[in-house]
Scaffold this active site. Sequence first.
Site, PDB file in Angstrom:
ATOM      1  NE  ARG A  73     -55.018 -10.282 -20.571  1.00 50.68           N
ATOM      2  CZ  ARG A  73     -53.960 -10.574 -19.831  1.00 50.68           C
ATOM      3  NH1 ARG A  73     -53.299 -11.693 -20.048  1.00 50.68           N
ATOM      4  NH2 ARG A  73     -53.554  -9.771 -18.880  1.00 50.68           N
ATOM      5  N   GLY A 118     -55.705 -13.146 -15.712  1.00 45.03           N
ATOM      6  CA  GLY A 118     -55.594 -12.125 -16.753  1.00 45.03           C
ATOM      7  C   GLY A 118     -56.955 -11.471 -16.987  1.00 45.03           C
ATOM      8  CG  MET A 131     -52.276 -13.929 -25.882  1.00 48.50           C
ATOM      9  SD  MET A 131     -52.918 -12.837 -24.586  1.00 48.50           S
ATOM     10  CE  MET A 131     -51.431 -11.947 -24.152  1.00 48.50           C
ATOM     11  N   GLY A 132     -53.747 -17.838 -25.793  1.00 50.47           N
ATOM     12  CA  GLY A 132     -54.549 -19.046 -25.582  1.00 50.47           C
ATOM     13  C   GLY A 132     -53.923 -20.066 -24.662  1.00 50.47           C
ATOM     14  NE  ARG A 133     -52.866 -18.725 -18.930  1.00 44.20           N
ATOM     15  CZ  ARG A 133     -52.023 -18.155 -18.082  1.00 44.20           C
ATOM     16  NH1 ARG A 133     -50.820 -18.650 -17.913  1.00 44.20           N
ATOM     17  NH2 ARG A 133     -52.387 -17.079 -17.398  1.00 44.20           N
ATOM     18  N   GLY A 138     -57.284 -21.020 -12.943  1.00 44.67           N
ATOM     19  CA  GLY A 138     -56.457 -20.730 -11.762  1.00 44.67           C
ATOM     20  C   GLY A 138     -57.276 -20.145 -10.626  1.00 44.67           C
ATOM     21  CG  ASP A 167     -56.421 -18.217 -22.672  1.00 44.95           C
ATOM     22  OD1 ASP A 167     -56.246 -17.274 -23.461  1.00 44.95           O
ATOM     23  OD2 ASP A 167     -55.673 -18.458 -21.710  1.00 44.95           O
ATOM     24  CD  GLU A 218     -50.058 -17.627 -25.438  1.00 39.78           C
ATOM     25  OE1 GLU A 218     -49.407 -16.560 -25.501  1.00 39.78           O
ATOM     26  OE2 GLU A 218     -50.864 -17.868 -24.518  1.00 39.78           O
ATOM     27  N   GLY A 274     -60.534 -17.544 -14.224  1.00 41.37           N
ATOM     28  CA  GLY A 274     -60.343 -18.717 -15.061  1.00 41.37           C
ATOM     29  C   GLY A 274     -60.032 -19.952 -14.230  1.00 41.37           C
TER      30      GLY A 274
HETATM   31  N1  LIG Z   1     -52.671 -24.104  -9.512  1.00 40.28           N
HETATM   32  C1  LIG Z   1     -53.128 -23.150  -8.698  1.00 40.28           C
HETATM   33  N2  LIG Z   1     -53.374 -23.433  -7.404  1.00 40.28           N
HETATM   34  C2  LIG Z   1     -53.864 -22.489  -6.600  1.00 40.28           C
HETATM   35  N3  LIG Z   1     -54.121 -21.230  -6.970  1.00 40.28           N
HETATM   36  C3  LIG Z   1     -53.887 -20.892  -8.216  1.00 40.28           C
HETATM   37  C4  LIG Z   1     -53.392 -21.826  -9.157  1.00 40.28           C
HETATM   38  N4  LIG Z   1     -53.239 -21.211 -10.333  1.00 40.28           N
HETATM   39  C5  LIG Z   1     -53.657 -19.943 -10.136  1.00 40.28           C
HETATM   40  N5  LIG Z   1     -54.045 -19.733  -8.862  1.00 40.28           N
HETATM   41  C6  LIG Z   1     -54.552 -18.478  -8.277  1.00 40.28           C
HETATM   42  O1  LIG Z   1     -55.494 -17.907  -9.181  1.00 40.28           O
HETATM   43  C7  LIG Z   1     -55.069 -16.617  -9.617  1.00 40.28           C
HETATM   44  C8  LIG Z   1     -55.346 -16.465 -11.096  1.00 40.28           C
HETATM   45  O2  LIG Z   1     -54.805 -17.559 -11.802  1.00 40.28           O
HETATM   46  P1  LIG Z   1     -54.387 -17.495 -13.321  1.00 40.28           P
HETATM   47  O3  LIG Z   1     -54.048 -18.889 -13.738  1.00 40.28           O
HETATM   48  O4  LIG Z   1     -53.345 -16.469 -13.498  1.00 40.28           O
HETATM   49  O5  LIG Z   1     -55.660 -16.931 -14.039  1.00 40.28           O
HETATM   50  P2  LIG Z   1     -57.019 -17.593 -14.427  1.00 40.28           P
HETATM   51  O6  LIG Z   1     -57.901 -17.547 -13.232  1.00 40.28           O
HETATM   52  O7  LIG Z   1     -57.491 -16.733 -15.510  1.00 40.28           O
HETATM   53  O8  LIG Z   1     -56.717 -18.985 -14.906  1.00 40.28           O
HETATM   54  C9  LIG Z   1     -53.598 -16.544  -9.261  1.00 40.28           C
HETATM   55  O9  LIG Z   1     -53.242 -15.259  -8.902  1.00 40.28           O
HETATM   56  C10 LIG Z   1     -53.529 -17.451  -8.042  1.00 40.28           C
HETATM   57  O10 LIG Z   1     -53.875 -16.758  -6.882  1.00 40.28           O
HETATM   58  O1  LIG Z   2     -50.663 -11.044 -19.074  1.00 40.48           O
HETATM   59  P1  LIG Z   2     -49.663 -12.136 -18.924  1.00 40.48           P
HETATM   60  O2  LIG Z   2     -49.251 -12.367 -17.512  1.00 40.48           O
HETATM   61  O3  LIG Z   2     -48.505 -11.942 -19.845  1.00 40.48           O
HETATM   62  O4  LIG Z   2     -50.366 -13.512 -19.326  1.00 40.48           O
HETATM   63  C1  LIG Z   2     -50.564 -13.926 -20.644  1.00 40.48           C
HETATM   64  C2  LIG Z   2     -51.532 -15.081 -20.669  1.00 40.48           C
HETATM   65  O5  LIG Z   2     -52.810 -14.649 -20.184  1.00 40.48           O
HETATM   66  C3  LIG Z   2     -53.822 -14.937 -21.144  1.00 40.48           C
HETATM   67  O6  LIG Z   2     -54.004 -13.785 -21.946  1.00 40.48           O
HETATM   68  C4  LIG Z   2     -55.134 -15.258 -20.463  1.00 40.48           C
HETATM   69  O7  LIG Z   2     -54.976 -16.348 -19.587  1.00 40.48           O
HETATM   70  P2  LIG Z   2     -55.833 -16.477 -18.257  1.00 40.48           P
HETATM   71  O8  LIG Z   2     -57.251 -16.229 -18.657  1.00 40.48           O
HETATM   72  O9  LIG Z   2     -55.590 -17.873 -17.763  1.00 40.48           O
HETATM   73  O10 LIG Z   2     -55.342 -15.440 -17.304  1.00 40.48           O
HETATM   74  C5  LIG Z   2     -53.220 -16.079 -21.978  1.00 40.48           C
HETATM   75  O11 LIG Z   2     -53.799 -16.199 -23.260  1.00 40.48           O
HETATM   76  C6  LIG Z   2     -51.774 -15.651 -22.035  1.00 40.48           C
HETATM   77  O12 LIG Z   2     -50.919 -16.753 -22.274  1.00 40.48           O
HETATM   78 MG   LIG Z   3     -56.134 -19.720 -16.986  1.00 42.66          MG
END
Ligand SMILES: Nc1ncnc2c1ncn2[C@@H]1O[C@H](COP(=O)(O)OP(=O)(O)O)[C@@H](O)[C@H]1O
Ligand SMILES: O=P(O)(O)OC[C@H]1O[C@](O)(COP(=O)(O)O)[C@@H](O)[C@@H]1O
Ligand SMILES: [Mg+2]
Length: 353
Positions: A278, A10, A173-175, A107, A131, A225, A105
């Site tokens: 955001r 995000g 938000m905040g997961r 992910g 978050d 949330e 983040g």
């Molecule tokens: N558990 C996971 N294992 C591998 N890749 C992941 C995982 N979670 C997320 N990703 C990858 O990282 C990208 C961003 O992850 P996301 O969780 O949406 O955001 P953030 O990096 O903010 O936590 C996703 O598009 C995906 O490619």
């Molecule tokens: O934009 P989306 O896909 O609805 O995602 C919402 C989620 O992304 C966030 O805004 C930010 O999360 P990340 O930084 O992990 O992407 C969370 O707080 C929220 O739950």
């Molecule tokens: Mg995240």
Amino acid sequence: MRIGMLTGGGDCPGLNAVIRAVTKSLIRQCGAEVIGIEDGFLGLIERRVRPLGWDEVSGILATGGTILGTSNTASPFAWRGRDVAAEVVAYQRELGLDALVTIGGDGTMTMAARLGEVGGVPMVGVPKTIDNDIAGCERSFGFDTAVATVTEALERVETTGQSHGRVMIVETMGRYAGWIALEAGLAGAADVILLPEIDFDLERVAAVCRERHARRRATLICIAEGARPVGGTLTVERAVAGSPDPIRLGGVAHLLRERLQPRVDAEVRATVLGHVQRGGSPTPFDRVLATQYGNEAAHLLRRGQFGRMVTLQDGRLASVPLAAVAGQNRRVPLDHPLLVCAREIGVCLGEAG
Ligand SMILES: Nc1ncnc2c1ncn2[C@@H]1O[C@H](COP(=O)(O)OP(=O)(O)O)[C@@H](O)[C@H]1O
Ligand SMILES: O=P(O)(O)OC[C@H]1O[C@](O)(COP(=O)(O)O)[C@@H](O)[C@@H]1O
Ligand SMILES: [Mg+2]
């Protein structure tokens, strides 16, 4: 040196400040070439990149979002039913990248670590998220801006609540972490703060609302949330197909409103802030933090300290191994000083008794 850079997950305020600082530092320090990858890992899958020079990153410090675009669904290990990680690694080589800066983040750091394990170019991570839930990092940029936005929203909602004598619920938000709700709740003078880390007792919250209605007319509730009632489940807004973490939370404020209303005389209203938190321009704090993180990422690259994420620990710039961040989630510890402080000044955290 030829360095790739992407923003993943995000978006959040301050991403452009990092892109600017990484690019300017690298150009000035070692004349490096910087390649911007579009839409996070999706750009590596779909082969969409563009050069980033001094002019491309000038004038973006205070702008919201990311000039590179981002994605929180694309995974090279599961792309439209296929594992395309080997193709992504080959593309990184074709581009002639010496290293990749991944701004994201938990992910994004997990993905960066996994790509490194299957032969991808060395990585340096920069922690972003509103978050503030990244392991090993006490402050991700974007968080301060989100807290400021939620605080303003709470103050605005409070005056209308006072006028009507209502219970006003604001959802953040905040997961699975309650950092935004906790800090904004304190800054916005919420009477009740409900977090994912503490399941809330509905009768207790209702009692606080009734008591306040008699004395002060209005009650202000800030709920994350990811909060849930004792014995209840998470409130899921939707599942996003193709996302490694497909669950999108949202709507617990409406659930709380429905359950509270029969228990109190005052009218109850709920506001879900959503993506307002955001967007927009980063606060001065986030601009500075993002600039420092970007500059520090350039230092790690120049020193060849790969497989690490820049971070802030005890108020100082530092770095941690990506492996220590991947797959982790930093939640509010139950003995956190802000929780203790909230309780001691009489904020209800939804705890029974
Ligand atoms: N558990 C996971 N294992 C591998 N890749 C992941 C995982 N979670 C997320 N990703 C990858 O990282 C990208 C961003 O992850 P996301 O969780 O949406 O955001 P953030 O990096 O903010 O936590 C996703 O598009 C995906 O490619
Ligand atoms: O934009 P989306 O896909 O609805 O995602 C919402 C989620 O992304 C966030 O805004 C930010 O999360 P990340 O930084 O992990 O992407 C969370 O707080 C929220 O739950
Ligand atoms: Mg995240």
